[in-house]
Design a protein around this motif. Structure first.
Motif, PDB file in Angstrom:
ATOM      1  N   LYS A 110     -56.175 103.096 -67.960  1.00 36.85           N
ATOM      2  CA  LYS A 110     -54.689 103.105 -68.556  1.00 36.85           C
ATOM      3  C   LYS A 110     -54.100 101.831 -69.084  1.00 36.85           C
ATOM      4  O   LYS A 110     -54.255 100.749 -68.257  1.00 36.85           O
ATOM      5  N   CYS A 111     -53.709 101.905 -70.184  1.00 37.64           N
ATOM      6  CA  CYS A 111     -52.930 100.546 -70.937  1.00 37.64           C
ATOM      7  C   CYS A 111     -51.529 100.456 -70.695  1.00 37.64           C
ATOM      8  O   CYS A 111     -51.039 101.553 -70.360  1.00 37.64           O
ATOM      9  N   SER A 112     -50.961  99.501 -70.684  1.00 38.46           N
ATOM     10  CA  SER A 112     -49.716  99.393 -70.256  1.00 38.46           C
ATOM     11  C   SER A 112     -48.874  99.951 -71.418  1.00 38.46           C
ATOM     12  O   SER A 112     -49.134  99.929 -72.405  1.00 38.46           O
ATOM     13  N   THR A 113     -47.643 100.138 -71.031  1.00 43.91           N
ATOM     14  CA  THR A 113     -46.672 101.116 -71.929  1.00 43.91           C
ATOM     15  C   THR A 113     -45.735  99.921 -72.688  1.00 43.91           C
ATOM     16  O   THR A 113     -44.841 100.204 -73.518  1.00 43.91           O
ATOM     17  N   VAL A 114     -45.712  98.807 -71.824  1.00 50.43           N
ATOM     18  CA  VAL A 114     -45.018  97.611 -72.232  1.00 50.43           C
ATOM     19  C   VAL A 114     -45.353  96.969 -73.656  1.00 50.43           C
ATOM     20  O   VAL A 114     -46.555  96.597 -73.592  1.00 50.43           O
TER      21      VAL A 114
ATOM     22  N   THR B 180     -53.953  95.362 -58.483  1.00 53.68           N
ATOM     23  CA  THR B 180     -52.570  95.053 -57.685  1.00 53.68           C
ATOM     24  C   THR B 180     -52.898  95.155 -56.263  1.00 53.68           C
ATOM     25  O   THR B 180     -53.778  96.002 -55.603  1.00 53.68           O
TER      26      THR B 180
ATOM     27  N   PHE C 185     -56.915  95.237 -64.063  1.00 56.12           N
ATOM     28  CA  PHE C 185     -55.578  94.667 -63.540  1.00 56.12           C
ATOM     29  C   PHE C 185     -55.445  95.131 -62.058  1.00 56.12           C
ATOM     30  O   PHE C 185     -55.321  96.364 -61.876  1.00 56.12           O
TER      31      PHE C 185
ATOM     32  N   SER D 126     -48.178  94.086 -74.104  1.00 52.82           N
ATOM     33  CA  SER D 126     -49.149  93.519 -73.032  1.00 52.82           C
ATOM     34  C   SER D 126     -50.102  94.678 -72.748  1.00 52.82           C
ATOM     35  O   SER D 126     -49.871  95.805 -73.076  1.00 52.82           O
TER      36      SER D 126
ATOM     37  N   CYS E 169     -58.166  98.317 -68.995  1.00 51.64           N
ATOM     38  CA  CYS E 169     -57.759  98.513 -70.099  1.00 51.64           C
ATOM     39  C   CYS E 169     -58.455  97.383 -71.162  1.00 51.64           C
ATOM     40  O   CYS E 169     -58.494  96.377 -70.574  1.00 51.64           O
TER      41      CYS E 169
ATOM     42  N   THR F  33     -50.116  91.779 -59.179  1.00 52.80           N
ATOM     43  CA  THR F  33     -50.979  91.908 -60.159  1.00 52.80           C
ATOM     44  C   THR F  33     -51.977  91.108 -60.808  1.00 52.80           C
ATOM     45  O   THR F  33     -51.242  90.314 -61.580  1.00 52.80           O
TER      46      THR F  33
ATOM     47  N   ARG G 138     -56.293  99.153 -62.497  1.00 51.81           N
ATOM     48  CA  ARG G 138     -56.124  99.624 -63.882  1.00 51.81           C
ATOM     49  C   ARG G 138     -57.094  99.046 -64.878  1.00 51.81           C
ATOM     50  O   ARG G 138     -57.468  97.893 -64.537  1.00 51.81           O
TER      51      ARG G 138
END
Ligand code: HEC
Length: 239
Positions: free
Chosen positions: A231-235, A172, A170, A238, A165, A178, A163
Motif C-alpha cells: 500500500k502506498c501513502s495517499t498523502v 510502525t 514502512f 510521500s 511501497c 513509523t 506497509r
C-alpha cells in the motif's frame, strides 16, 4: 593420582602417531566449540543441525524429529563411531557428497583424534550431562542457545503495522513511530519455538551487520500474510 594419570595419557597421545583411538577429550572439547553454533547435545533440541546426543554407534541420518537431512545423509548406511566420525570431521563433503553440513573440516590428524575422543563421551547416552560434570564443556554449549523470550518486547520493538511501497517497507511500532527501510535490509523471520513472539505481536530486532538491517520476527505464516500490506501513502508526495 588423577592428575598423574591424566598427564600420562596426554603424553602418550602426543608421542604416538595420531589415530582415531588415542585422542584427548579435553583438547577435543575445545575443538568442539566450532560445532556448537549448529548442534546441541540436548535430546530433541535441533538447531541448524540435529542434536548429537546419543548418536554414538547409531545409524547416520536417522533422527526421527529432524526434518532437514540432505538426501545423502538420509540414505546413508553407516553408524557413527570412531572411524566414521574421524572421516566426517576431516571433510563432510567428501564423506557424504551434497551434505548440508557446511563445515570446512579439520585437517590435522591429532586434532581429529582429539575431537573424536570428546565425541565418544558426548554422543554416548547421558553424554550431555557427563561432559558438563567432567568440566569439559560449559552447560551453555551443551544445551544450545537460550534466546531471550520475545513475548515481553518493549513498545518500540513491538510491530503494529507493515506497509510495503516501491522498494521500501514502512514499519510502525507500538510506540507510534513509523520507520522506513530499504526492502533488501528487512528480513521476515519465523520463530515457532517457545521463545518467539506472542501471537499477533511480531517484533522488530536489529539484525547486526550494519545498523540499518532489521529482522521482523513473526509467530506464524498466517501472521506474515496479515501484517505485510502492499500500500502506498495517499498523502501526495510521500511514498
Ligand atoms: C554450519 C553448521 C554446522 C556446523 C558448524 C557443524 N555441523 Fe554437523 N551438521 C550440520 C547439518 C546441517 C547437518 C545435517 C547434514 C545433512 O543432512 O547433510 C549436520 C550433521 C552432523 C552429524 C550427523 C548427524 C546424524 O543425525 O547422523 C554429525 C555427527 C555432526 N553433524 C557433527 C558435527 C561436528 C562434530 C561438528 C564440529 C566439528 C559439526 N557437526 C559442525 C550443521 C553443522
Amino acid at each position: 593420582m588423577r592428575l598423574v594419570s591424566a598427564s600420562l595419557v596426554g603424553l602418550l597421545a602426543a608421542t604416538s602417531t595420531a589415530h582415531a583411538a588415542d585422542g584427548d577429550a579435553k583438547r577435543g572439547a575445545q575443538l568442539y566449540r566450532a560445532c556448537v553454533a549448529c548442534h546441541s547435545l540436548e535430546p530433541g533440541v535441533h538447531l541448524s543441525g540435529p542434536s548429537l546426543t546419543g548418536l554414538w554407534d547409531k545409524p547416520a541420518g536417522k533422527i526421527a524429529g529432524f526434518v532437514r537431512y540432505s538426501k545423502g545423509l538420509k540414505s546413508a548406511d553407516f553408524a557413527w563411531n570412531a572411524e566414521t566420525l574421524f572421516a566426517w570431521v576431516a571433510d563432510p563433503q567428501v564423506m557424504v557428497p551434497g551434505t548440508y553440513m557446511t563445515f570446512r573440516g579439520i585437517e590435522e590428524d591429532q586434532q581429529r583424534a582429539d575431537i573424536v575422543a570428546f565425541l565418544k563421551l558426548a554422543m554416548a547416552p547421558g553424554g550431555d550431562q557427563r561432559v558438563v560434570e567432567q568440566g569439559l564443556l560449559p552447560a551453555a554449549f551443551v544445551r544450545g542457545p537460550r534466546p531471550q523470550p520475545l513475548a515481553s518486547a518493549p513498545d518500540k520493538a513491538r510491530v503494529t503495522a507493515i506497509r510495503h511501497c516501491g522498494d521500501s517497507y514502512f514499519i510502525t511500532t507500538a510506540d507510534g513511530a513509523t520507520t522506513p527501510f530499504w526492502e533488501m535490509n528487512v528480513r521476515l523471520k519465523l520463530d515457532t519455538r517457545g521463545t518467539g513472539p506472542a501471537p499477533d505481536k511480531p517484533v522488530i530486532a536489529g539484525a547486526g551487520m550494519q545498523g540499518d538491517r532489521v529482522s521482523v520476527i513473526f509467530s506464524g505464516v498466517e501472521e506474515i500474510k496479515r501484517f505485510v500490506e502492499e500500500k502506498c501513502s495517499t498523502v501526495p508526495g510521500s511514498p
